[in-house]
Scaffold this active site. Structure first.
Site, PDB file in Angstrom:
ATOM      1  N   LYS A  83       0.850  -1.196   0.000  1.00 12.21           N
ATOM      2  CA  LYS A  83       0.000   0.000   0.000  1.00 12.21           C
ATOM      3  C   LYS A  83       0.880   1.238   0.000  1.00 12.21           C
ATOM      4  O   LYS A  83       1.096   1.901   1.020  1.00 12.21           O
ATOM      5  CB  LYS A  83      -0.929  -0.003   1.214  1.00 12.21           C
ATOM      6  CG  LYS A  83      -2.151   0.886   1.012  1.00 12.21           C
ATOM      7  CD  LYS A  83      -3.022   0.363  -0.113  1.00 12.21           C
ATOM      8  CE  LYS A  83      -4.176   1.275  -0.429  1.00 12.21           C
ATOM      9  NZ  LYS A  83      -4.929   0.868  -1.600  1.00 12.21           N
ATOM     10  N   SER A 115      -8.068  -0.229  -5.721  1.00 10.09           N
ATOM     11  CA  SER A 115      -8.441   0.014  -4.329  1.00 10.09           C
ATOM     12  C   SER A 115      -9.945   0.249  -4.237  1.00 10.09           C
ATOM     13  O   SER A 115     -10.723  -0.643  -4.543  1.00 10.09           O
ATOM     14  CB  SER A 115      -7.634   1.168  -3.757  1.00 10.09           C
ATOM     15  OG  SER A 115      -7.488   1.018  -2.365  1.00 10.09           O
TER      16      SER A 115
END
Length: 581
Positions: free
Chosen positions: A189, A380
């Site tokens: 991430k 995402s």
């Protein structure tokens, strides 16, 4: 009494003046909007110039003043470009296509979709030529589909492979005492990595290298097929910059001939003595060729979700649950709509807004087939809203996945100390409070971390249920890692590679309808007062002003920090700072 009479007269006069001004602008809009109708002349060549910003969906502003006074941003809609090329195949007035564009202001997936459509156009037997003084890499990728490709004698082709540059802010934070407190789940991430370190992590380098290679493979394979150059030789050309001048470009077979623009115009005429008319892509779309005519009663709804996801109403550039959910409900309740296609082009954003949109799609899916079409990005939060579809269709170069979440909060504690500011707090309870002027305490961290973990588990479970996978299988390919569409198929995150057109056909098959027309959502409306926020004599955007003042590099830095500043709540967002070039 006289004073009151004068006051009322003044108020009445004010409203009459406002009304007359309004009528004036309506009349002006009517006059300016009644221009000459665009007519496609015989013996015409359709000229493709994609230097204007290309968006998946760019509906006209329904406010007549905005249209008449040219207050709309310049943009081209991908769906209309595709429709125009499709219509040109059978348009007897169109003899061929000329690709002549200074730049290609579209994403890689959008560019590939347009390129594939031009490839289909060639099946009609009509010619496709391309010319430029200098080809950027994306421009060359698009133009290489042409039957014949030409370059100016003093021109060049920028063909060098893909690269990306990421800015890191850790040393800046340490120096000035302004930083972002970050809590995340997912080793890949990397949207917040620049605030945690001053160099790229191995995990981030791994995923970045992987998706760049995947996109580059798509580009070289397509160019190889069109130009009859092996992929191996294309990589040698890129390694040695053998497009850096016209002579090398011709020797490397990147172009068919080195000629001047006037000579190119003669080539467009071919052996014909008749005058060649050129019509721009914009004018061809205005003539009505930007849509596919149909009298079918049944409809396939295409709902466009483009931009970052933010909690709220949303607009043409930002996905908010307000507008999108209204569009989903409208399509669901329309008996003539037989299936829904969600077109996603988003790096993600608010986890809460993503969940609310997911829920509305879940309700729609119970009543009608739901297919997702992925554009440049569906990562995402963009993947969150896509994961429960009956079928997911991605472009090969789509960036998707990035299943992970994070929270980021600014902190000025060190900066405040440096300039002599001390903040004192008073509270009634010992709750997990946070102040930007104090270091983050363990209690606040623990509560926030718990929220991040809960949302991550929810996200993974949504994907697992939607994709018929176990939690462990999804977690294996999650951790915030991004994949291209080609890679995502192998990981079970995507069902098939294809365009929006392909997704619409699949939706129609699932709904068992043969004859249908496409209905686009959502509708974007501006209040009248918004139209008056602009001046027709100073129609310059804030973005243009900042770019001019700061330069592209500094503007990118400003934009990255500004986006982080505006984040609210836990985020399901991809590393938006990637700039592929």
């Amino acid at each position: 009494m006289k004073f009151l009479r004068n006051l009322l007269a003044s108020i009445l006069g004010f409203f009459i003046a406002i009304f007359l001004i309004f009528l004036f602008f309506i009349a002006l809009a009517s006059i300016m909007g009644s221009g000459d109708e665009v007519v496609v002349k015989s013996n015409s060549v359709l000229e493709l110039d994609l230097s204007t910003n290309v968006k998946d969906y760019a509906p006209k502003d329904q406010n007549p003043l905005a249209e008449a006074l040219e207050l709309n941003d310049d943009k081209l809609a991908l769906n209309k470009i595709i429709n125009a090329i499709e219509n040109a195949k059978t348009d007897s007035n169109i003899k061929g296509i000329s690709i002549k564009t200074g730049s290609v202001n579209a994403g890689i997936a959008q560019t590939q979709a347009i390129r594939n459509k031009i490839e289909e156009f060639k099946e009609s037997g009509k010619f496709v030529y391309a010319y430029n003084d200098v080809y950027s890499q994306k421009n060359y990728y698009l133009s290489s589909v042409a039957d014949s490709l030409f370059l100016n004698p003093v021109g060049a082709i920028d063909f060098k492979g893909l690269s990306t540059e990421i800015l890191y802010y850790k040393d800046f934070e340490d120096k000035y005492g302004i930083k972002m407190e970050v809590i995340r789940h997912g080793k890949y991430k990397s949207a917040v990595e620049p605030y945690l370190t001053n160099k790229m992590s191995e995990a981030n380098r791994e995923q970045t290298t992987s998706f760049l290679k995947s996109i580059w493979n798509e580009i070289t394979e397509d160019v190889s097929k069109s130009r009859n150059i092996s992929v191996e030789n294309l990589n040698l050309i890129a390694d040695n910059s053998n497009g850096r001048n016209a002579t090398l470009a011709k020797e490397s077979n990147l172009v068919d001939a080195v000629i001047y623009e006037d000579e190119y115009k003669e080539k467009l005429k071919g052996n014909s003595d008749k005058k060649i008319n050129t019509i721009s892509l914009e004018d061809y779309i205005k003539s009505g060729k930007g849509r596919i005519s149909s009298t079918a009663k049944d409809k396939i709804a295409v709902i466009y979700a483009q931009g970052q996801i933010m909690y709220g109403e949303g607009n043409e550039d930002v996905i908010g649950q307000g507008l999108i959910n209204k569009a989903i409900r409208k399509a669901r309740k329309d008996n003539k709509v037989k299936a829904i296609v969600l077109r996603v082009n988003s790096p993600g954003g608010s986890a809460l807004a993503s969940e609310l949109i997911w829920r509305e799609l879940e309700l729609a899916k119970k009543e009608k087939p739901l297919v997702v079409s992925m554009g440049n990005l569906a990562a995402s939060g963009g993947y969150y809203i896509a994961c429960n579809a009956d079928k997911i269709i991605a472009e090969p170069s789509t960036i998707t996945g990035s299943i992970g979440v994070f929270g980021a909060i600014p902190n000025f504690n060190k900066f405040a100390d440096n300039i002599g500011i001390n903040a004192e707090q008073v509270s009634t309870n010992n709750s997990a409070n946070y102040s930007v002027f104090e270091p983050m305490n363990q209690k606040f961290y623990d509560v926030t971390k718990e929220g991040v973990e809960d949302i991550y588990k929810t996200f993974v479970n949504r994907v697992a249920n939607g994709r018929n996978m176990t939690f462990e299988q999804v977690n294996e390919v999650a951790q915030g890692r991004v994949w291209t569409g080609s890679e995502a198929i192998e990981k079970g995150l995507v069902d098939k590679l294809g365009s929006l057109e392909e997704a619409i056909k699949i939706a129609a098959e699932l709904a068992e309808v043969d004859n249908y027309r496409v209905r686009n959502y959502p509708n974007y409306k501006k209040d009248l007062k918004e139209a008056f926020k602009f001046s027709p004599f100073a129609n310059v955007s804030k973005e243009e002003i900042l770019k001019e003042a700061l330069g592209d590099g500094n503007y990118q830095l400003y934009n990255n920090i500004n986006q982080m500043k505006n984040l609210k709540g836990v985020q399901a967002r991809m590393p938006f700072i990637f700039q592929v070039k």
